[in-house]
Design an enzyme around this catalytic site. Structure first.
Site, mmCIF file in Angstrom:
data_model
loop_
_atom_site.group_PDB
_atom_site.id
_atom_site.type_symbol
_atom_site.label_atom_id
_atom_site.label_comp_id
_atom_site.label_asym_id
_atom_site.label_seq_id
_atom_site.Cartn_x
_atom_site.Cartn_y
_atom_site.Cartn_z
ATOM 1 N N GLY A 166 0.820 -1.210 0.000
ATOM 2 C CA GLY A 166 0.000 0.000 0.000
ATOM 3 C C GLY A 166 0.854 1.260 0.000
ATOM 4 O O GLY A 166 2.030 1.218 -0.390
ATOM 5 N N LYS B 118 13.730 -1.260 -7.724
ATOM 6 C CA LYS B 118 14.209 -0.442 -6.606
ATOM 7 C C LYS B 118 14.640 -1.352 -5.441
ATOM 8 O O LYS B 118 15.668 -1.138 -4.817
ATOM 9 C CB LYS B 118 13.095 0.523 -6.199
ATOM 10 C CG LYS B 118 13.132 0.997 -4.806
ATOM 11 C CD LYS B 118 13.697 2.365 -4.692
ATOM 12 C CE LYS B 118 13.722 2.889 -3.297
ATOM 13 N NZ LYS B 118 13.359 1.983 -2.246
ATOM 14 N N GLY C 19 9.310 -4.107 -8.294
ATOM 15 C CA GLY C 19 10.173 -3.005 -8.690
ATOM 16 C C GLY C 19 11.652 -3.355 -8.552
ATOM 17 O O GLY C 19 12.058 -4.044 -7.609
ATOM 18 N N LEU D 225 11.599 6.858 -6.192
ATOM 19 C CA LEU D 225 10.320 6.913 -5.472
ATOM 20 C C LEU D 225 10.285 5.793 -4.437
ATOM 21 O O LEU D 225 10.664 4.665 -4.715
ATOM 22 C CB LEU D 225 9.146 6.743 -6.435
ATOM 23 C CG LEU D 225 8.938 7.805 -7.504
ATOM 24 C CD1 LEU D 225 7.555 7.663 -8.133
ATOM 25 C CD2 LEU D 225 9.098 9.210 -6.956
ATOM 26 N N GLN E 109 7.760 -9.429 7.877
ATOM 27 C CA GLN E 109 9.011 -8.925 7.301
ATOM 28 C C GLN E 109 9.565 -7.715 8.046
ATOM 29 O O GLN E 109 10.540 -7.118 7.611
ATOM 30 C CB GLN E 109 8.834 -8.622 5.807
ATOM 31 C CG GLN E 109 7.931 -7.448 5.489
ATOM 32 C CD GLN E 109 7.641 -7.358 3.993
ATOM 33 O OE1 GLN E 109 6.861 -8.132 3.462
ATOM 34 N NE2 GLN E 109 8.263 -6.405 3.306
ATOM 35 N N HIS F 204 4.477 2.351 -7.904
ATOM 36 C CA HIS F 204 3.559 1.208 -7.934
ATOM 37 C C HIS F 204 2.685 1.254 -9.194
ATOM 38 O O HIS F 204 2.408 0.224 -9.810
ATOM 39 C CB HIS F 204 2.650 1.220 -6.710
ATOM 40 C CG HIS F 204 3.366 1.084 -5.411
ATOM 41 N ND1 HIS F 204 3.556 2.145 -4.557
ATOM 42 C CD2 HIS F 204 3.952 0.022 -4.821
ATOM 43 C CE1 HIS F 204 4.210 1.736 -3.493
ATOM 44 N NE2 HIS F 204 4.468 0.458 -3.620
HETATM 45 O O1 PAF Z 1 8.062 -4.628 -1.737
HETATM 46 C C1 PAF Z 1 7.074 -4.728 -0.981
HETATM 47 O O2 PAF Z 1 6.213 -3.856 -0.943
HETATM 48 C C2 PAF Z 1 6.930 -5.955 -0.092
HETATM 49 O O3 PAF Z 1 8.161 -6.396 0.364
HETATM 50 C C3 PAF Z 1 6.143 -7.098 -0.744
HETATM 51 C C4 PAF Z 1 6.875 -7.659 -1.955
HETATM 52 C C5 PAF Z 1 4.770 -6.611 -1.161
HETATM 53 C C6 PAF Z 1 5.960 -8.253 0.245
HETATM 54 O O4 PAF Z 1 5.283 -7.838 1.383
#
Ligand code: PAF
Length: 288
Positions: free
Chosen positions: A32, A153, A151, A188, A64, A38
């Site tokens: 999000g 990034k 990405g 970004l 994570q 994105h």
């Molecule tokens: O890059 C992210 O936004 C997150 O690490 C992901 C790949 C959505 C996993 O939670």
């Protein structure tokens, strides 16, 4: 119109017609706080699936985040995120709760990301990539995409997800999409919003260092690194964590790479309390 699914059942129901028709399904996993970076991933997914459905998942994955990381203050902006998805013609937004993704609490079986997760980002964020790969594997299981877009990034993350899909035979085509940048070069990132105006200015040091390395890479790896370090020395507010040149799959470069060898330069630094990362491709010239 983008359809919103919050449960596994709702998701399965929304994807039923595509499965029946054998359509190509694309997935863009996100946490999000969606921005133009994105949106560009959604466009890449659309190109890949044609008329098939593009699914965007929005889930701030607790697994994570380490102790002391920004799980609680991670921005949650669902309304605005849905507008971005709508604008980009996303078919399904999957925005589950933590209980929906991890019923019964933390999973007992997780993905072990292997040695590539112990270097670079993995060194300062132990457990991070195990959490990323576990949730991505779950999203692959729930959405069953043909293609998933991430990405560049987060280059190490992309490399590990590619590796997971290949090593565990998940059958998902993992596609990397180029980093989107502000006009002054800043990559970004959802984390840019934590920067004060002064820090925002300092933060451009990272991309300036990488561009300098790109310009000097024709003179070899050491010249590229020196050019990047010279840029970094100009800035007082950037606390460097690492600056490395690797091969494109993040393995060590040969000591004397052949002229024209492709490489990657990666940087991580703290600006104030915000940790920023960036990377670029390099084409190495004759080493001197
Ligand atoms: O890059 C992210 O936004 C997150 O690490 C992901 C790949 C959505 C996993 O939670």
């Amino acid at each position: 119109m983008s359809e919103l699914a919050s449960t596994r059942e709702e998701l399965a129901k929304l994807l039923e017609p595509a499965r029946r028709d054998g359509a190509t399904v694309g997935l863009v996993p996100t946490m999000g706080a969606l921005h133009e970076g994105h949106a560009s991933l959604m466009r890449v997914a659309r190109e890949r699936v044609g008329g098939g459905p593009v699914v965007v998942s929005i889930f701030v994955n607790p697994l994570q985040f380490g102790a002391g990381e920004d799980l609680d203050r991670y921005p949650r902006t669902l309304e605005a995120d849905l507008e971005v998805c709508e604008r980009e013609g996303v078919d399904v937004v999957f925005a589950p709760s933590v209980d929906e993704v991890y019923p019964g609490g933390d999973p007992q079986v997780t993905v072990a990301p292997g040695p590539l997760a112990e270097v670079l980002e993995g060194k300062t964020r132990p457990g991070h990539f195990g959490g990323v790969l576990t949730v991505v594997a779950k999203l692959f299981g729930l959405v069953k995409p043909d293609v998933a877009v991430f990405g560049e990034k987060d280059y190490q993350q992309l490399a590990l997800i590619r590796r997971m899909s290949a090593d565990l035979c998940l059958g998902v085509d993992v596609v990397g999409a180029p980093t989107q940048r502000e006009p002054d070069g800043l990559a970004l990132s959802s984390r840019n919003r934590y920067l004060s105006p002064e820090q925002r200015e300092e933060a451009t040091t990272l991309s300036r260092a990488l561009y300098a390395a790109q310009r000097e890479a024709e003179h070899g790896v050491e010249a590229a690194l020196q050019a990047a370090r010279a840029e970094l020395r100009r800035s007082k507010g950037v606390d460097l964590d690492y600056l490395v040149v690797t091969d494109p799959a993040l393995a060590a470069l040969p000591t004397d790479p052949a002229p024209g060898a492709e490489a990657r330069i990666l940087i991580a630094a703290r600006v104030g309390t915000t940790r920023l990362i960036d990377n670029m491709s390099l084409t190495i010239g004759a080493s001197r």
